[in-house]
Design a protein around this motif. Sequence first.
Motif, short mmCIF file in Angstrom:
data_model
loop_
_atom_site.label_atom_id
_atom_site.label_comp_id
_atom_site.label_asym_id
_atom_site.label_seq_id
_atom_site.Cartn_x
_atom_site.Cartn_y
_atom_site.Cartn_z
N GLY A 59 0.51 -1.35 0.09
CA GLY A 59 0.51 -0.01 -0.10
C GLY A 59 0.93 1.66 0.19
O GLY A 59 0.14 2.44 0.29
N VAL A 60 1.91 1.28 0.38
CA VAL A 60 2.92 2.44 -0.40
C VAL A 60 3.41 2.56 -1.51
O VAL A 60 3.70 1.19 -2.01
N LYS A 61 3.53 3.80 -1.79
CA LYS A 61 3.37 4.17 -3.07
C LYS A 61 5.16 4.78 -3.30
O LYS A 61 5.52 5.27 -2.77
N LYS A 62 6.13 4.07 -5.07
CA LYS A 62 7.39 4.15 -4.72
C LYS A 62 7.13 5.96 -4.47
O LYS A 62 8.99 6.17 -3.20
N ASP A 63 7.05 6.60 -4.32
CA ASP A 63 7.15 8.39 -3.99
C ASP A 63 7.02 8.62 -2.60
O ASP A 63 7.60 9.10 -2.35
N ALA A 64 5.89 7.96 -2.41
CA ALA A 64 5.76 7.71 -0.38
C ALA A 64 7.34 7.64 0.51
O ALA A 64 7.17 7.34 1.15
N ALA A 65 7.81 6.18 -0.20
CA ALA A 65 9.11 5.53 0.66
C ALA A 65 10.69 6.12 0.29
O ALA A 65 10.70 6.61 -0.83
N LYS A 66 11.49 6.22 1.39
CA LYS A 66 12.38 6.79 1.24
C LYS A 66 13.93 6.43 1.60
O LYS A 66 13.45 4.88 2.53
N VAL A 67 14.90 5.97 0.57
CA VAL A 67 15.92 4.87 1.34
C VAL A 67 17.21 5.74 1.06
O VAL A 67 17.39 6.97 0.24
N GLU A 68 17.87 6.43 2.45
CA GLU A 68 19.11 7.39 2.74
C GLU A 68 19.98 6.67 3.79
O GLU A 68 20.10 5.53 3.94
N VAL A 69 21.58 7.30 3.51
CA VAL A 69 22.20 6.28 3.89
C VAL A 69 22.72 7.51 4.72
O VAL A 69 22.89 9.04 4.27
N GLU A 70 22.97 7.65 6.18
CA GLU A 70 23.32 9.18 7.52
C GLU A 70 24.39 8.56 7.72
O GLU A 70 24.47 7.26 8.14
N ASP A 71 24.36 9.43 8.50
CA ASP A 71 26.67 9.08 9.15
C ASP A 71 27.41 8.18 9.21
O ASP A 71 28.13 7.40 9.41
N GLY A 72 27.52 8.23 7.90
CA GLY A 72 28.43 7.59 6.83
C GLY A 72 28.12 5.81 7.18
O GLY A 72 28.73 5.60 6.30
N ASN A 73 27.53 5.05 8.04
CA ASN A 73 26.63 4.14 7.86
C ASN A 73 25.83 3.39 7.43
O ASN A 73 25.50 2.24 8.65
N VAL A 74 24.82 4.35 8.10
CA VAL A 74 23.99 3.61 8.31
C VAL A 74 22.30 4.41 7.32
O VAL A 74 22.88 5.13 6.90
N LEU A 75 22.15 2.83 6.93
CA LEU A 75 21.31 2.99 6.49
C LEU A 75 19.21 3.13 6.90
O LEU A 75 18.75 2.39 7.69
N VAL A 76 18.60 4.11 6.37
CA VAL A 76 17.47 4.40 6.20
C VAL A 76 16.82 4.31 5.50
O VAL A 76 16.62 4.91 4.37
N ILE A 77 15.28 3.30 6.47
CA ILE A 77 14.22 3.31 5.61
C ILE A 77 13.65 3.98 5.81
O ILE A 77 12.45 2.86 7.18
N SER A 78 12.93 5.07 5.40
CA SER A 78 11.70 5.53 5.93
C SER A 78 10.57 5.83 4.59
O SER A 78 9.76 6.23 3.62
N GLY A 79 9.42 6.22 5.59
CA GLY A 79 8.68 6.64 4.48
C GLY A 79 6.74 7.02 5.19
O GLY A 79 7.14 7.48 6.01
N GLU A 80 5.45 7.05 4.23
CA GLU A 80 4.63 7.06 5.06
C GLU A 80 3.46 6.17 3.80
O GLU A 80 3.54 6.00 3.01
N ARG A 81 3.10 5.71 4.66
CA ARG A 81 1.51 4.55 4.59
C ARG A 81 0.07 5.65 4.81
O ARG A 81 -0.14 6.51 5.48
N GLY A 82 0.01 6.02 3.80
CA GLY A 82 -1.74 6.74 3.68
C GLY A 82 -2.86 6.21 5.05
O GLY A 82 -2.94 5.32 5.11
N SER A 83 -2.94 7.56 5.21
CA SER A 83 -4.22 7.11 6.23
C SER A 83 -5.45 6.13 5.82
O SER A 83 -5.82 6.49 5.28
N ARG A 84 -6.17 5.61 6.44
CA ARG A 84 -7.41 4.53 6.54
C ARG A 84 -8.59 5.94 5.92
O ARG A 84 -8.26 7.35 6.78
N GLU A 85 -9.61 5.62 5.47
CA GLU A 85 -11.06 6.98 5.36
C GLU A 85 -11.18 6.62 6.71
O GLU A 85 -11.87 6.13 7.64
N GLU A 86 -12.04 7.64 6.74
CA GLU A 86 -13.22 7.76 8.02
C GLU A 86 -14.35 7.33 7.44
O GLU A 86 -14.50 7.43 6.43
N ALA A 87 -15.11 6.77 8.80
CA ALA A 87 -16.22 6.08 8.79
C ALA A 87 -16.96 6.84 7.76
O ALA A 87 -17.38 8.50 8.72
N ARG A 88 -18.15 7.04 7.10
CA ARG A 88 -19.47 7.55 7.44
C ARG A 88 -20.24 7.68 8.01
O ARG A 88 -20.63 6.99 8.30
#
Length: 148
Positions: A59-88
Amino acid sequence: MSLVRSGTVFDPLSLDFWSSADPLGVVRPLAEQCPVLTNVRVDWKETPAAHVFKADLPGVKKDAAKVEVEDGNVLVISGERGSREEAREGEAWRLVERSSGTFRRRFRLPRGARLDKVTAAMEDGVLTVTVPKDEAKKPQVKAVEISG
């Protein structure tokens, strides 16, 4: 207190576990409001040529995922999964198991990882991150003539 298992594996991050251990009912409401997801599952395989990470991100779109390297040797996988729809009006959620919100996983990479050559690809809800390794240097052997 019983240990609640997710499938056949004990999952201390499961809300079911903490709900059963929380007689006052405080943990579940707080956890449901927590902005960072803890249930992104990642496999890390080391091959002779690379470190390969596979993260389940349904359910995560490619544009909503992020891959980074920080502090020289730490791989970070992050992003956002859309929220559920509100009950009508006239509707009510009976069960909500799919999580939403932001996620972040960090992995300290060992020496020899080629951080300038990291690649990532998303296919069928699985993010694959490949971190190549430095080529192992073979020892140079030089024959020395024995005089005498």
